[in-house]
Scaffold this motif. Structure first.
Motif, PDB file in Angstrom:
ATOM      1  N   ILE A 128      -7.992   6.349  17.013  1.00  0.00           N
ATOM      2  CA  ILE A 128      -7.848   6.459  15.566  1.00  0.00           C
ATOM      3  C   ILE A 128      -8.747   7.557  15.027  1.00  0.00           C
ATOM      4  CG2 ILE A 128      -8.266   5.229  13.422  1.00  0.00           C
ATOM      5  CD1 ILE A 128      -6.096   3.856  14.414  1.00  0.00           C
ATOM      6  N   THR A 129      -9.969   7.595  15.551  1.00  0.00           N
ATOM      7  CA  THR A 129     -10.906   8.603  15.070  1.00  0.00           C
ATOM      8  C   THR A 129     -10.403  10.000  15.408  1.00  0.00           C
ATOM      9  OG1 THR A 129     -12.614   7.005  15.571  1.00  0.00           O
ATOM     10  CG2 THR A 129     -13.332   9.218  15.026  1.00  0.00           C
ATOM     11  N   ALA A 185      -7.768  10.843  13.079  1.00  0.00           N
ATOM     12  CA  ALA A 185      -8.330  11.127  11.760  1.00  0.00           C
ATOM     13  C   ALA A 185      -8.925  12.531  11.726  1.00  0.00           C
ATOM     14  CB  ALA A 185      -9.375  10.079  11.400  1.00  0.00           C
ATOM     15  N   LEU A 193       0.832  -1.202   0.000  1.00  0.00           N
ATOM     16  CA  LEU A 193       0.000   0.000   0.000  1.00  0.00           C
ATOM     17  C   LEU A 193       0.868   1.254   0.000  1.00  0.00           C
ATOM     18  CD1 LEU A 193      -2.957  -0.731   2.436  1.00  0.00           C
ATOM     19  CD2 LEU A 193      -3.008  -0.454  -0.028  1.00  0.00           C
ATOM     20  N   THR A 252     -12.028  -2.234  13.641  1.00  0.00           N
ATOM     21  CA  THR A 252     -11.447  -3.534  13.391  1.00  0.00           C
ATOM     22  C   THR A 252     -12.500  -4.460  12.753  1.00  0.00           C
ATOM     23  OG1 THR A 252     -10.379  -5.427  14.395  1.00  0.00           O
ATOM     24  CG2 THR A 252     -11.962  -4.270  15.747  1.00  0.00           C
ATOM     25  N   PRO A 253     -12.124  -5.183  11.704  1.00  0.00           N
ATOM     26  CA  PRO A 253     -13.107  -6.010  10.997  1.00  0.00           C
ATOM     27  C   PRO A 253     -13.871  -6.962  11.913  1.00  0.00           C
ATOM     28  CG  PRO A 253     -11.064  -5.928   9.769  1.00  0.00           C
ATOM     29  CD  PRO A 253     -10.817  -5.197  11.039  1.00  0.00           C
ATOM     30  N   MET A 270     -11.064   0.964  20.925  1.00  0.00           N
ATOM     31  CA  MET A 270     -10.168   0.839  19.776  1.00  0.00           C
ATOM     32  C   MET A 270     -10.368   1.945  18.766  1.00  0.00           C
ATOM     33  SD  MET A 270      -9.842  -3.106  18.684  1.00  0.00           S
ATOM     34  CE  MET A 270      -8.684  -2.725  17.377  1.00  0.00           C
ATOM     35  N   ILE A 271     -11.630   2.329  18.564  1.00  0.00           N
ATOM     36  CA  ILE A 271     -11.894   3.340  17.532  1.00  0.00           C
ATOM     37  C   ILE A 271     -11.449   4.714  17.990  1.00  0.00           C
ATOM     38  CG2 ILE A 271     -13.649   4.353  16.061  1.00  0.00           C
ATOM     39  CD1 ILE A 271     -15.458   2.100  16.719  1.00  0.00           C
ATOM     40  N   LEU A 279      -1.667   7.084   8.124  1.00  0.00           N
ATOM     41  CA  LEU A 279      -2.951   6.824   8.778  1.00  0.00           C
ATOM     42  C   LEU A 279      -3.595   5.550   8.231  1.00  0.00           C
ATOM     43  CD1 LEU A 279      -4.584   8.223  10.957  1.00  0.00           C
ATOM     44  CD2 LEU A 279      -5.996   9.195   9.158  1.00  0.00           C
ATOM     45  N   ILE A 280      -3.523   5.388   6.909  1.00  0.00           N
ATOM     46  CA  ILE A 280      -4.182   4.227   6.312  1.00  0.00           C
ATOM     47  C   ILE A 280      -3.488   2.931   6.733  1.00  0.00           C
ATOM     48  CG2 ILE A 280      -4.603   3.049   4.117  1.00  0.00           C
ATOM     49  CD1 ILE A 280      -5.405   5.767   2.992  1.00  0.00           C
ATOM     50  N   VAL A 304      -4.203   2.075  10.328  1.00  0.00           N
ATOM     51  CA  VAL A 304      -5.507   1.449  10.522  1.00  0.00           C
ATOM     52  C   VAL A 304      -5.432  -0.049  10.230  1.00  0.00           C
ATOM     53  CG1 VAL A 304      -7.812   1.297   9.527  1.00  0.00           C
ATOM     54  CG2 VAL A 304      -6.870   3.505  10.160  1.00  0.00           C
ATOM     55  N   PHE A 305      -4.705  -0.416   9.169  1.00  0.00           N
ATOM     56  CA  PHE A 305      -4.622  -1.835   8.829  1.00  0.00           C
ATOM     57  C   PHE A 305      -3.932  -2.634   9.928  1.00  0.00           C
ATOM     58  CE2 PHE A 305      -5.707  -0.609   4.484  1.00  0.00           C
ATOM     59  CZ  PHE A 305      -6.519  -1.672   4.134  1.00  0.00           C
ATOM     60  N   ASN A 347      -5.904  -2.963  13.283  1.00  0.00           N
ATOM     61  CA  ASN A 347      -7.107  -3.800  13.312  1.00  0.00           C
ATOM     62  C   ASN A 347      -6.869  -5.249  12.917  1.00  0.00           C
ATOM     63  OD1 ASN A 347      -8.718  -1.658  14.056  1.00  0.00           O
ATOM     64  ND2 ASN A 347      -9.079  -1.020  11.953  1.00  0.00           N
TER      65      ASN A 347
END
Lengths: 494, 342, 384
Positions: free
Chosen positions: B320-321, B324, B219, C207-208, B316-317, B267-268, B271-272, B275
Motif C-alpha cells: 500500500i505504501t 501511495a 465514500l 490496519t487498525p 501489509m503496509i 486508493l482510499i 485501504v479501507f 484493513n
C-alpha cells in the motif's frame, strides 16, 4: 537447539511408529481419499502438532487432514455459527471441552463412547481419571478425546524463595505473604525491582478463571461432584457467601504485588514476564513448565518450581454461608489440614467430531484424534514447549527421559510433574462451568463484574451480589430447571 | 499546475522565523508518525527475549537482529500466510474497483439527472420489504416472497403512486446513500451471514467483495459526486451535439477527466477494505481469511507474538505504501471535496 | 482544464438541470436508472434488508436446538434489560444523585432547546409538520444531557454509551485540529513538502488492529520504547491502563494517530482549492494572518469540514478495534465502546441482546448525525 532435537526426535519417533503400523495394516488404507477439515485456533500451540502429525496419519490411513484456524477468541462462536446454520464446513474440532454442552444439546457432536470402547490403542485407562470421567464426558457419554491436560498451578522462583528463606505457599494467605516478602527485589540481576506475583487480570482474556482457582478451596470440600459454581440443591450461584468474598479480597490483594499494568495483561504477558525473571510467583496452566526451559525466551531455566494451587484451612459451610475451620468432617480430603481444590479451568484442548459428517469421515476423524492421543504420539508432544499440550496421561509421569530431552533438568522435571500429579491425583478436583451458554455466565457477566471490582468500582460484597443476581437472571432466561439439570449432569452429582 | 496560497513568490512568503517554526512542527509530527513505525520494523527482527527484557532500540548495538520471525512467517507458515495475503489482495482490489465503478455511476447520475422519488412510495417499498421478510420467516420460499413484493410494488407505483405528493431530492438520495456508513457492522452481520449462507456465498471472495463494496460506496459517492460536479457541462454538451450517447459521454469524456479523482478514491477505499477486520471475521472461512485476522490471531494463549505481528503488519503496509508513493501526485489533485458546497 | 474546474464560483450548488439541450436529455429515463440503480439496489440488499432482519432478532431470543435454532419472540425484553435492567449499569452507566446544580444545567439545556423551537415557530420556515420531529429531538437531547450529567459527575460512572461519546468527541476534535494544522503548514511552499505529505499519510495505511497492537507496545511502561522516559519522570509504577482516564486517553491517542491523516489529506485538498486570487486580494486590503484565516480561508473550507466531521463522527461511533486490542475495554468498563460491548455479548452467543444493543447505537448515531446535519451544519453554512 535442544528443542529442535526434541522436535526432531518426536518426528522421527512418530515416523518409526507410523511405518511399523503401516506394515501391520499392510497396504490396505481404510480412509483413502477421505478429507477432514479440522478447525482450531491460530498459533502453533495446537495447530502445530496436528499439522506435524497429519502426514504420518495420511501415510497410515490414507485420510487427508486440513487444519483450519481462526483467532482464539472467536473459535467458540465460529463452531457454533457453522453448525447452527447448517453450513457444516468442518468435520472435526479441537476446542475446550467447557463449550461441549452448547454443541451436544443441539446435536452437533458425535457420541464417541462406542468408538472409544472399541479402540484398545487409545489406552483409555491410561488417561487420568479426571479427564476420562469428567472432562470428556457429558451425562455419562464420551464426546471428546483429550489432547491436553489443563488446570491451574502456582509456579514459583525457587532461587528467589530460597534466598528469602521462604517455603512455597500452601494456602492463599501464604501466597500473599510470600508475594509481599519478595516484591520489589531484583530477581533477574538487571538492577530493577521486580514483582512478587504476576496474574493475568486483563478483561476479555483469562481473568475470570483465576477467581475460581482462589475460591475453590473455600467452596468445594467433598470432591468433584460438589461443584463450585452453584448450590446443588437450590441452583443459586455460590457467590454471595463468606468463601467467595474472601477469594475476591485475596484476588484483589495480589494486585498490590504485581506489575503496574497487571489489570491489562493476559497470560501471554505474564508468561513472558515470568520467563524474563520478573516475577516470583504466578498462577497459570501447565504451559509455564516447558516454556521456562526454552532458551529462546527464558532466563529462569532450572530456577522454577511448581506446586498444586494453594488451599485453605477455612471452608464454606453451605448451610450458613460462613467460613468454618477444616476438620475431618468439613475437609475430608485435606492435606496437613489444608483443603486443596485444583481447578481444571478451560478443561484442556480436546477433539470432537461433527455429527453431520459422513459415517466414514466421522470414523476417520475419530481415528485421527485417537492417533494424536495415543501414548506413542502424545507422550512426546506434551514435552515440547512449542505445543500447548500439557500432560494428562499417567504414563506421561512415569518416564522422565522425554522431559529431560525437552530441556528440563532431572530435578526440574520431577518437580513440575510432581505438582501436576499431585493435582491430578486430588479427588477434590474442580470442574469448570459447563452448562449451556456458560460463556454468557463467565465471559460476559463474571468477566465484566470482576474487572469492575478490580478497578475499584465495586466492593467485594457488591460484586458478589451482582454476580448472584445476573447469573440467576441468565438461568431464568435460559430455563432454570434445564440449566439446573445440566449442571448436575456435568459435575456428575446425583 | 495547481496554484497554492502562501507561495514563496507571493508577497506573503513565510519569514525565516516562521519557516523554522513550521519545520519544527512538521518534523515533530513526522517523528510521532515514524517512531512507532520504526519500532514496528525493528521488533520484527527481535528475538522474544529482546522484547520481554525491556526496551531495546538499536539493532546491532542493543540487540542482535534475527530473522527468526521472518523465516517463521515467510517459510515455515507457508500457505497459512500466503493464502490470507492473496485473499487480501484479491478482495481489496476487486472491492475497490467495483465500488468505484458503481459509485461513479451513481455520482454521475446524481450530478447530471434530477431524481424525484416520492417518500410515500419509499414507505410502500419498505412496508413491502418487511412483509416479504415476515413471509419468509413464516415459511414462504424467499424467491416467491421477493417476486410477489416486487410485482406488488410496481402495481402500486404505476397506479395510486402517481397521486402521492411530495418528493425527495438528489441531495436526499445522496445523504441516504452516504449515511449507510452509520450502520454498526455488528447490527447487520448476522442477517448478512444468513443471506450469504442461503446463496452459498460463505467462504468465497465474492462475499467479502460485495460487503466491502457496500460499505465503501458512501465514500466513493461523497468524493466522486463533488469531483463530477466540478466538471463543466459545456464539455458534455458539445459531445451530445456530435451525437454521443450518455454512456459514451460518461466513458469517453467524464472518466478520463476524472482520472486523478478516481485514483485517489480508489486508493482510499482500497485501504479501507485492505484493513477491515470485524466483517471479515464473520464472513470468511478457512480459504478466504484476510490478513488482519492473521494479525489478531498472533495473540493466542501464548500472548501477543510481537515479532510475528510486526512482520505481518510490515507485509501489509508495504504494497500500500509503495502504491501511495507512486500515486501520491494523484492524491494531491484527486480529492476535490468542497468544490461543491456541501 | 482542472484549474477551471476548481473555480468554486462555477459550482456553487448542485447543478440544476439547464435548459435546452440538457432538458432534452432528461428524457433518457433508462440511462438515469442505469446510473443510480446499482448503488440503490446494493444498499437495499446489504444494508436495509439486513437491518430489518436485525430488528427482528433484537426482539427475539435465539435458542440452539437440534437441527437449527429456535427464534422466540420476547418483545422489548432485550431493550428493557439494557435501559433499565441488569445491563443498564454497563450500557448507560451508574448515575449520581442529582443535586440542584444538575437540575439547573438540565433545565437550562431544555430551555435553550425550547427557545430554539419557539424561534422556529416564528420563523418563515415554520411548518406544522416540523413540530413532532423537533419535539422528539428535544426529548432525545434532554435524555442525553441527563445521561451525561448523571454519569460524568459526582459518583456517576459512564457506561459503554457515554464512553463511546467521549471517544467520538475527543477523537474527532483532536483529529480535526491536528489535521487542519498540518494541512495549513503544508500549504506553504516549503522544500520537502512532498516527503511530509507522504509520511503524514502513512498511519492511514495500517490496519487498525495492527495499530492497536503497536500502541499496546507504545503504552507499555515496562517493556515499551518509552519505558526509560517514564522511569525518568519517576513514574516507574505508573500505568496508563490502571486508571479509567489514562486508559481512555491511550485509546484516544491511538485513534488520533490513525485518523489524523484522513482529516489531513482532505483538508489539504480543500485548502488548496481556496483560490489564490481571493487571498491576494485580501492581502492587498491589508488583512493580517488571523483575519486571513478567519475571514477568507475558514469560510471556504467550512462546508468540507462539516461533511468531513460528520463522516468521522459516524465512523467513530463504530470504534472497536483499538480498545479491543489496546485495553480490552478495561479497567472495568472504562474503555468499552458500544460496538465492543455488542461484539462481546454476540461472541458469547447472545445474538438477540447484541442486535438490540446495535439498534440502540444506530438510533443514537442517527440522532447525532441528524442534529449535526440540520442544526450545526446548517447554521454554520448559513453563517458562511
Amino acid at each position: 537447539m535442544r528443542k529442535l532435537r526434541g522436535m526432531l526426535s518426536a518426528v522421527l519417533g512418530a515416523a518409526v511408529v507410523a511405518n511399523a503400523l503401516t506394515f501391520a495394516v499392510a497396504q490396505d488404507k481404510p480412509y483413502a481419499g477421505v478429507v477432514i477439515d479440522v478447525l482450531t485456533f491460530t498459533g502453533p500451540q495446537i495447530a502445530e502438532p496436528l499439522q506435524r502429525r497429519a502426514p504420518d496419519f495420511a501415510e497410515l490411513t490414507g485420510a487427508t487432514i486440513n487444519v483450519v484456524t481462526v483467532p482464539f477468541g472467536d473459535l467458540y462462536q465460529t463452531i457454533l455459527t457453522d453448525q447452527a446454520t447448517g453450513t457444516n464446513s468442518y468435520e472435526a474440532f479441537v476446542f475446550a471441552p467447557q463449550w461441549m454442552v452448547d454443541y451436544i444439546v443441539p446435536g452437533y457432536l458425535e457420541d464417541l463412547t462406542d468408538y472409544v470402547a472399541n479402540d484398545p490403542d487409545l489406552q483409555w485407562d491410561d488417561v487420568a481419571q479426571f479427564f476420562r470421567e469428567f472432562s470428556s464426558t457429558y451425562q455419562g457419554r464420551i464426546f471428546t478425546i483429550p489432547l491436553d491436560g489443563d488446570f491451574h498451578m502456582v509456579y514459583f522462583r525457587s532461587d528467589v524463595l530460597e534466598a528469602a528463606g521462604l517455603q512455597p505457599p500452601t494456602t492463599w494467605d501464604e501466597y500473599l505473604a510470600v508475594a509481599e516478602a519478595v516484591h520489589g527485589t531484583d530477581m533477574n540481576g538487571d538492577g530493577e525491582p521486580d514483582f512478587g506475583s504476576c496474574i493475568a487480570k486483563a478483561r476479555g482474556e483469562q481473568g475470570y478463571w483465576w477467581i475460581h482457582s482462589i475460591a475453590s478451596p473455600f467452596l468445594q470440600t467433598q470432591g468433584t461432584s460438589q461443584g463450585v459454581f452453584f448450590d446443588t440443591e437450590t441452583f443459586d450461584p455460590l457467590v454471595n457467601n463468606a468463601g467467595f468474598i474472601r477469594a475476591l479480597e485475596i484476588y484483589k490483594a495480589t494486585t498490590a504485588f504485581g506489575p503496574p499494568n497487571e489489570l491489562n495483561i493476559g497470560v501471554g504477558d505474564t508468561r513472558s514476564l515470568f520467563s524474563a525473571g520478573r516475577c516470583a510467583l504466578t498462577l497459570d496452566w501447565g504451559d509455564i513448565g516447558p516454556l521456562s526451559v526454552d532458551p529462546e525466551i527464558s532466563v529462569v531455566k532450572d530456577k522454577v518450581g511448581a506446586v498444586i494451587t494453594p488451599g485453605s484451612t477455612e471452608v464454606l459451610d453451605r448451610a450458613t454461608g460462613e467460613l468454618v475451620a477444616c476438620d475431618d468432617m468439613t475437609c475430608p480430603f485435606a492435606i496437613n489440614g489444608v483443603n486443596h481444590a485444583p481447578f481444571a479451568a478451560f478443561g484442556g484442548w480436546s477433539g470432537g467430531v461433527s455429527a453431520a459428517a459422513d459415517p466414514l469421515v466421522k470414523e476417520a476423524a475419530y481415528a485421527f484424534f485417537s492417533y494424536m492421543a495415543q501414548p506413542a504420539q502424545a507422550n512426546v508432544d506434551v514435552t515440547i514447549g512449542r505445543t500447548g499440550f500439557n500432560p494428562y496421561r499417567l504414563s506421561q509421569f512415569g518416564d522422565l527421559t522425554p522431559w529431560i530431552e525437552g530441556g528440563f533438568s532431572e530435578a526440574g522435571a520431577r518437580e513440575y510433574l510432581g505438582a501436576i500429579e499431585a493435582s491430578l491425583a486430588s479427588p477434590n478436583f474442580v470442574l469448570d462451568l459447563r452448562i449451556p451458554q456458560n460463556q454468557r455466565y463467565q465471559q460476559v457477566v463474571l468477566d465484566e463484574v470482576l474487572s469492575r471490582f478490580l478497578a475499584g468500582e465495586l466492593t467485594a460484597e457488591e460484586a458478589a451480589e451482582e454476580i448472584f443476581m445476573r447469573w440467576n437472571e441468565l438461568s431464568d432466561d435460559i430455563g432454570r430447571q434445564a440449566q439446573f439439570e445440566a449442571y448436575l449432569g456435568t459435575i456428575g452429582a446425583q | 499546475m495547481m496554484k497554492r496560497f502562501f507561495a514563496t513568490s507571493s508577497p506573503f512568503a513565510p519569514s525565516p522565523a516562521w519557516r523554522i517554526f513550521s519545520y519544527a512542527l512538521l518534523i515533530f509530527w513526522a517523528v510521532v508518525v515514524l517512531f512507532p513505525l520504526y519500532w514496528l520494523v525493528i521488533t520484527s527482527f527481535k528475538l522474544p527475549i529482546d522484547v520481554s527484557q525491556g526496551p531495546k532500540y538499536l539493532p546491532f548495538v542493543d540487540f542482535q537482529p534475527s530473522l527468526h520471525a521472518w523465516e517463521y512467517i515467510l517459510f515455515d507458515q507457508g500457505v497459512t500466510v500466503t493464502r490470507p495475503y492473496t485473499n487480501t489482495i484479491v478482495v481489496g482490489i476487486w472491492s475497490a474497483l467495483v465500488s468505484l465503478v458503481i459509485g461513479s455511476l451513481a455520482s454521475y447520475g446524481l450530478t447530471r439527472f434530477t431524481y424525484r422519488p416520492k417518500p410515500a412510495l419509499v414507505g410502500v417499498f419498505l412496508a413491502l420489504a418487511i412483509g416479504a421478510l415476515a413471509a419468509v420467516i413464516a415459511g414462504v420460499p424467499p424467491l416467491v416472497a421477493v417476486a410477489a413484493a416486487i410485482v406488488l410494488f410496481f402495481l402500486i407505483a404505476q397506479t395510486i403512486g402517481r397521486r402521492f405528493k411530495g418528493t425527495l431530492t438528489n441531495n436526499d438520495i445522496a445523504f441516504w446513500l452516504i449515511s449507510q456508513r452509520m450502520l454498526p457492522p455488528v447490527a447487520v452481520v448476522i442477517p448478512i451471514y444468513l443471506v450469504y449462507q442461503q446463496l452459498g456465498l460463505l467462504n468465497t471472495h465474492a462475499a467479502l467483495v460485495i460487503t466491502y463494496t457496500t460499505i465503501n460506496l458512501p465514500l466513493v459517492i461523497w468524493f466522486m459526486r463533488d469531483y463530477f460536479a466540478s466538471i463543466p457541462f459545456e464539455l458534455e454538451e458539445s459531445a451530445f451535439i456530435d451525437g454521443a450517447s450518455r454512456y459514451q459521454v460518461f466513458y469517453r469524456i467524464i472518466l478520463p477527466l476524472s482520472t486523478p479523482g478516481l485514483i485517489a478514491t480508489f486508493l482510499i477505499v482500497l485501504v479501507f477494505s485492505w484493513n477491515e477486520y470485524i466483517l471479515a471475521l464473520f464472513l470468511t472461512g478457512a480459504d478466504t481469511q484476510t490478513m488482519p485476522m492473521l494479525v489478531v490471531a498472533q495473540n493466542a494463549t501464548r500472548g501477543p507474538q510481537w515479532w510475528n505481528i510486526s512482520v505481518l503488519v510490515v507485509l501489509m503496509i508495504a504494497p500500500i505504501t509503495i502504491m501511495a508513493l507512486f500515486l501520491e501526485r494523484y492524491i494531491a489533485k484527486g480529492i476535490l471535496v468542497g468544490a461543491v458546497k456541501g | 482544464m482542472l484549474v477551471n474546474a476548481q473555480d468554486p464560483s462555477k459550482a456553487k450548488a448542485l447543478p440544476a438541470p439547464q435548459p435546452t439541450l440538457l432538458m432534452r436529455l432528461q428524457a433518457d429515463n433508462v440511462a438515469r436508472m442505469v446510473f443510480l440503480l446499482p448503488s440503490v439496489l446494493l444498499v437495499l440488499f446489504l444494508a436495509v434488508f439486513p437491518l430489518l432482519a436485525s430488528l427482528y432478532l433484537s426482539v427475539s431470543r435465539i435458542q440452539l436446538v437440534r437441527g437449527g435454532f429456535n427464534i422466540e419472540f420476547i418483545g422489548l425484553r432485550n431493550f428493557e434489560r439494557l435501559l433499565s435492567g441488569s445491563e443498564q449499569r454497563r450500557f448507560l452507566g451508574r448515575f449520581t444523585e442529582f443535586n440542584l446544580e444538575h437540575w439547573l444545567v438540565l433545565g437550562a439545556v431544555v430551555l435553550v432547546m425550547v427557545l430554539m423551537l419557539i424561534n422556529y415557530v416564528r420563523s418563515p420556515r415554520f411548518k406544522w409538520a416540523g413540530i413532532p420531529v423537533r419535539l422528539v429531538a428535544i426529548a432525545f437531547g434532554a435524555a442525553i444531557t441527563y445521561l451525561l450529567l448523571g454519569t460524568l459527575t459526582g459518583r456517576g460512572l459512564p457506561g459503554t454509551l457515554v464512553v463511546t461519546m467521549i471517544f467520538v468527541f475527543a477523537g474527532v476534535t483532536l483529529q480535526y485540529l491536528l489535521g487542519l494544522g498540518l494541512a495549513m503548514l503544508l500549504t506553504q511552499e516549503l522544500p520537502g513538502k512532498r516527503f511530509f505529505r507522504i509520511v503524514f499519510l502513512l498511519p492511514m495505511m495500517i490496519t487498525p488492529v495492527g495499530i492497536a497492537f503497536l500502541f499496546r507496545m507504545m503504552t507499555d511502561t515496562l517493556q515499551g520504547p518509552l519505558a526509560p522516559l517514564w522511569a525518568l519522570a519517576g513514574l516507574r509504577n505508573f500505568s496508563w491502563v490502571e486508571t479509567a482516564e489514562g486508559a481512555r486517553l491511550a485509546v484516544v491517542i491511538g485513534d488520533t494517530w490513525q485518523w489524523t491523516p484522513f482529516m489531513f489529506i482532505i483538508l489539504l485538498a480543500a485548502l488548496e482549492g481556496v483560490s489564490r486570487e481571493t487571498i491576494e486580494a485580501a492581502l492587498v486590503d491589508g488583512a493580517n494572518r488571523a483575519q486571513l484565516f478567519f475571514h477568507i480561508i475558514l469560510p471556504e473550507i467550512l462546508p468540507v469540514s462539516m461533511t468531513l466531521i460528520l463522516i468521522r463522527i459516524i465512523e467513530s461511533f463504530k470504534i472497536i478495534d483499538m480498545p479491543q486490542v489496546l485495553t480490552r475495554g478495561g479497567p472495568g468498563t472504562a474503555t468499552e465502546p458500544v460496538s465492543l460491548h455488542a461484539y462481546n455479548i454476540w461472541r458469547a452467543g447472545d445474538w438477540g441482546g447484541s442486535a438490540a444493543l446495535s439498534y440502540l447505537l444506530l438510533i443514537v448515531v442517527t440522532f447525532v448525525a441528524l442534529v449535526f446535519m440540520n442544526s450545526v451544519r446548517r447554521r454554520v453554512l448559513e453563517w458562511v
